[in-house]
Design an enzyme around this catalytic site. Sequence first.
Site, PDB file in Angstrom:
ATOM      1  N   ASN A 142      -4.337   5.836  -0.789  1.00  0.00           N
ATOM      2  CA  ASN A 142      -3.748   6.027   0.532  1.00  0.00           C
ATOM      3  C   ASN A 142      -3.213   7.444   0.750  1.00  0.00           C
ATOM      4  O   ASN A 142      -3.113   7.891   1.896  1.00  0.00           O
ATOM      5  CB  ASN A 142      -2.660   4.985   0.793  1.00  0.00           C
ATOM      6  CG  ASN A 142      -3.286   3.676   1.248  1.00  0.00           C
ATOM      7  OD1 ASN A 142      -4.397   3.670   1.770  1.00  0.00           O
ATOM      8  ND2 ASN A 142      -2.576   2.581   1.041  1.00  0.00           N
ATOM      9  N   SER A 156       0.830  -1.208   0.000  1.00  0.00           N
ATOM     10  CA  SER A 156       0.000   0.000   0.000  1.00  0.00           C
ATOM     11  C   SER A 156       0.860   1.251   0.000  1.00  0.00           C
ATOM     12  O   SER A 156       0.347   2.343  -0.185  1.00  0.00           O
ATOM     13  CB  SER A 156      -0.939   0.001   1.208  1.00  0.00           C
ATOM     14  OG  SER A 156      -0.255  -0.351   2.364  1.00  0.00           O
ATOM     15  N   HIS A 185      -2.870  -3.060  -6.296  1.00  0.00           N
ATOM     16  CA  HIS A 185      -3.278  -2.719  -4.934  1.00  0.00           C
ATOM     17  C   HIS A 185      -4.783  -2.868  -4.756  1.00  0.00           C
ATOM     18  O   HIS A 185      -5.565  -2.095  -5.315  1.00  0.00           O
ATOM     19  CB  HIS A 185      -2.811  -1.284  -4.617  1.00  0.00           C
ATOM     20  CG  HIS A 185      -3.086  -0.872  -3.219  1.00  0.00           C
ATOM     21  ND1 HIS A 185      -3.456   0.395  -2.863  1.00  0.00           N
ATOM     22  CD2 HIS A 185      -3.066  -1.579  -2.069  1.00  0.00           C
ATOM     23  CE1 HIS A 185      -3.641   0.447  -1.555  1.00  0.00           C
ATOM     24  NE2 HIS A 185      -3.398  -0.735  -1.056  1.00  0.00           N
ATOM     25  N   GLU A 241      -5.853  -0.468  -7.721  1.00  0.00           N
ATOM     26  CA  GLU A 241      -4.916   0.505  -8.292  1.00  0.00           C
ATOM     27  C   GLU A 241      -3.819  -0.296  -9.003  1.00  0.00           C
ATOM     28  O   GLU A 241      -3.271  -1.240  -8.432  1.00  0.00           O
ATOM     29  CB  GLU A 241      -4.277   1.353  -7.197  1.00  0.00           C
ATOM     30  CG  GLU A 241      -5.243   2.337  -6.558  1.00  0.00           C
ATOM     31  CD  GLU A 241      -4.598   3.158  -5.434  1.00  0.00           C
ATOM     32  OE1 GLU A 241      -4.925   4.332  -5.301  1.00  0.00           O
ATOM     33  OE2 GLU A 241      -3.762   2.607  -4.684  1.00  0.00           O
TER      34      GLU A 241
HETATM   35  N1  CAA Z   1     -16.830 -11.647   2.691  1.00  0.00           N
HETATM   36  C1  CAA Z   1     -18.127 -11.728   2.312  1.00  0.00           C
HETATM   37  N2  CAA Z   1     -19.058 -10.838   2.657  1.00  0.00           N
HETATM   38  C2  CAA Z   1     -18.663  -9.815   3.462  1.00  0.00           C
HETATM   39  C3  CAA Z   1     -17.334  -9.664   3.911  1.00  0.00           C
HETATM   40  C4  CAA Z   1     -16.400 -10.635   3.495  1.00  0.00           C
HETATM   41  N3  CAA Z   1     -15.115 -10.594   3.848  1.00  0.00           N
HETATM   42  N4  CAA Z   1     -17.248  -8.537   4.683  1.00  0.00           N
HETATM   43  C5  CAA Z   1     -18.481  -8.004   4.724  1.00  0.00           C
HETATM   44  N5  CAA Z   1     -19.332  -8.770   3.984  1.00  0.00           N
HETATM   45  C6  CAA Z   1     -20.755  -8.560   3.741  1.00  0.00           C
HETATM   46  C7  CAA Z   1     -21.585  -8.714   4.994  1.00  0.00           C
HETATM   47  O1  CAA Z   1     -21.935 -10.049   5.203  1.00  0.00           O
HETATM   48  C8  CAA Z   1     -22.794  -7.862   4.669  1.00  0.00           C
HETATM   49  O2  CAA Z   1     -23.678  -8.580   3.883  1.00  0.00           O
HETATM   50  P1  CAA Z   1     -25.259  -8.248   3.960  1.00  0.00           P
HETATM   51  O3  CAA Z   1     -25.413  -6.800   3.613  1.00  0.00           O
HETATM   52  O4  CAA Z   1     -25.860  -9.174   2.961  1.00  0.00           O
HETATM   53  O5  CAA Z   1     -25.624  -8.578   5.368  1.00  0.00           O
HETATM   54  C9  CAA Z   1     -22.218  -6.756   3.807  1.00  0.00           C
HETATM   55  O6  CAA Z   1     -20.947  -7.207   3.333  1.00  0.00           O
HETATM   56  C10 CAA Z   1     -22.049  -5.489   4.604  1.00  0.00           C
HETATM   57  O7  CAA Z   1     -21.243  -5.772   5.758  1.00  0.00           O
HETATM   58  P2  CAA Z   1     -21.637  -5.356   7.243  1.00  0.00           P
HETATM   59  O8  CAA Z   1     -23.110  -5.456   7.424  1.00  0.00           O
HETATM   60  O9  CAA Z   1     -20.761  -6.128   8.165  1.00  0.00           O
HETATM   61  O10 CAA Z   1     -21.188  -3.888   7.449  1.00  0.00           O
HETATM   62  P3  CAA Z   1     -21.335  -2.596   6.535  1.00  0.00           P
HETATM   63  O11 CAA Z   1     -22.695  -2.437   5.984  1.00  0.00           O
HETATM   64  O12 CAA Z   1     -20.758  -1.486   7.330  1.00  0.00           O
HETATM   65  O13 CAA Z   1     -20.351  -2.867   5.327  1.00  0.00           O
HETATM   66  C11 CAA Z   1     -18.159  -2.520   4.497  1.00  0.00           C
HETATM   67  C12 CAA Z   1     -19.033  -3.218   5.540  1.00  0.00           C
HETATM   68  C13 CAA Z   1     -18.499  -3.058   3.106  1.00  0.00           C
HETATM   69  C14 CAA Z   1     -16.735  -2.884   4.830  1.00  0.00           C
HETATM   70  C15 CAA Z   1     -18.465  -0.984   4.556  1.00  0.00           C
HETATM   71  O14 CAA Z   1     -18.457  -0.529   5.875  1.00  0.00           O
HETATM   72  C16 CAA Z   1     -17.467  -0.158   3.772  1.00  0.00           C
HETATM   73  O15 CAA Z   1     -17.562  -0.042   2.570  1.00  0.00           O
HETATM   74  N6  CAA Z   1     -16.491   0.460   4.487  1.00  0.00           N
HETATM   75  C17 CAA Z   1     -15.393   1.187   3.879  1.00  0.00           C
HETATM   76  C18 CAA Z   1     -14.277   0.222   3.598  1.00  0.00           C
HETATM   77  C19 CAA Z   1     -13.066   0.906   3.035  1.00  0.00           C
HETATM   78  O16 CAA Z   1     -12.980   2.104   2.949  1.00  0.00           O
HETATM   79  N7  CAA Z   1     -12.067   0.105   2.628  1.00  0.00           N
HETATM   80  C20 CAA Z   1     -10.809   0.620   2.149  1.00  0.00           C
HETATM   81  C21 CAA Z   1      -9.813   0.663   3.274  1.00  0.00           C
HETATM   82  S1  CAA Z   1      -8.274   1.351   2.801  1.00  0.00           S
HETATM   83  C22 CAA Z   1      -7.446   0.077   2.100  1.00  0.00           C
HETATM   84  O17 CAA Z   1      -7.840  -1.039   2.097  1.00  0.00           O
HETATM   85  C23 CAA Z   1      -6.179   0.431   1.427  1.00  0.00           C
HETATM   86  C24 CAA Z   1      -4.953   0.193   2.203  1.00  0.00           C
HETATM   87  O18 CAA Z   1      -3.916  -0.063   1.589  1.00  0.00           O
HETATM   88  C25 CAA Z   1      -4.900   0.397   3.655  1.00  0.00           C
END
Ligand code: CAA
Length: 388
Positions: free
Chosen positions: A187, A115, A136, A148
């Site tokens: 990032n 990242s 990424h 990315e």
């Molecule tokens: N596998 C399968 N399904 C999954 C899962 C996984 N690993 N993780 C979550 N889900 C599913 C859940 O089961 C849920 O399904 P339903 O809606 O059918 O019940 C759905 O996804 C939504 O999950 P949650 O209900 O637990 O929670 P939520 O509505 O808050 O969604 C999220 C979770 C999709 C993660 C959402 O909060 C989100 O989009 N958050 C932002 C994530 C983000 O910004 N990621 C980037 C981080 S930065 C990065 O990664 C870069 C780096 O280098 C650091």
Amino acid sequence: MKFAVVGSGTMGHGIAEVLAIYGHQVKLIDISWDILNRAKQRMEESIRKFYEKGTVKEDPSVILSRIEMSTSYDVAKDIDFAIEAVPEILDLKRKVFQSLDEIAPKEAILATNTSSIPISEIAEFTSRKDKVIGMHFFNPPQIMKLVEVIPSKYTSEDTANKTVELARSLGKVPVKLRIEVPGFIGNRIFLRLMQEACREVESGEASIEEVDSCARNKIGLPMGIFELSDYVGLDIDVDLWENIVKRGTSDVPCKLFKEKVARKELGVKSGKGFYEYPGNKYLKVKLPATSKVDPARLLSLAVNEAAWLVENNIVKPSEVDDVMKYGYNFPKGLLEIADELGIDNILRNLEDIYNKGYSAYKPQDLLVKMVKEGKVGKKSGEGFYKYA
Ligand code: CAA
């Protein structure tokens, strides 16, 4: 195609799972069977969720049978493509890339999910610098659509095109950088969000909960900034923060994140970060419904960073927006939101914070020019985009 995924943690197991769902053979490599067995359990749980929802039609056991786990690199001897997802330690990446370079066929592409470590530094560990590239993914890789694609100064066009194609074939939205910059796009912007969130809290302007309530309830983001930092892992946040800053990006003083890491409060994975997560599982954080935090202030430094990326021709405004929509599930692109909030409001906040002595907030020329020309966003008919 045959793949190796090295590292089976949060990102590695998710990437291996996506590849297997799309019908590929995967060799998942890690240093111990304990770690690999945990990864297997996480993949099983996740594939089962998709199967129950009907988004995956194939029997989960058939998908899992395409993933072979190993503690040895020997299984990579007939692969077409490798993706490394080990911790962000350069010496560790060196060992992984030297091993892959030795064992994988000469024509295989070696990608890194780093990242924040420059791809060219990783490529230099191999004898096939033209076939090393950044690929990424975003957490959770099973769900987030963004990939990315980061060619280094050595990467061939053929390698970059094949990687973009691969990402598309996995149902992802690839955004390819024209020039490699530390932290890439996502990032760099995430860092700016963390920096401004931290500045607001440490300067006493707002509480952690107020900042996060603004992000979720006023801007419509799926998570607050501190909540997302917990989700990503505070050790990873600090690593990427330091990796980007030590390569020349301006910093904002902030102790909060490092103090948490020093106390081993790493976010969701340790059960506690800025918030608590019983059982080390993510659960949407409870936040106050209202907040005094101004969205234009909270996003100002991130928009300034996006303006820098656009000004330097690294990506177009629409590509910045794709990164935030598909990598972070923003309801709209960052620059679309900036146009709605008013570029003049963004600029006013940057100037105000800059005048308080925070040099990182120096407004980009592009924003100053836009305001001078009256292109202040939706209300004026033009900002980063044109409006009828
Ligand atoms: N596998 C399968 N399904 C999954 C899962 C996984 N690993 N993780 C979550 N889900 C599913 C859940 O089961 C849920 O399904 P339903 O809606 O059918 O019940 C759905 O996804 C939504 O999950 P949650 O209900 O637990 O929670 P939520 O509505 O808050 O969604 C999220 C979770 C999709 C993660 C959402 O909060 C989100 O989009 N958050 C932002 C994530 C983000 O910004 N990621 C980037 C981080 S930065 C990065 O990664 C870069 C780096 O280098 C650091």
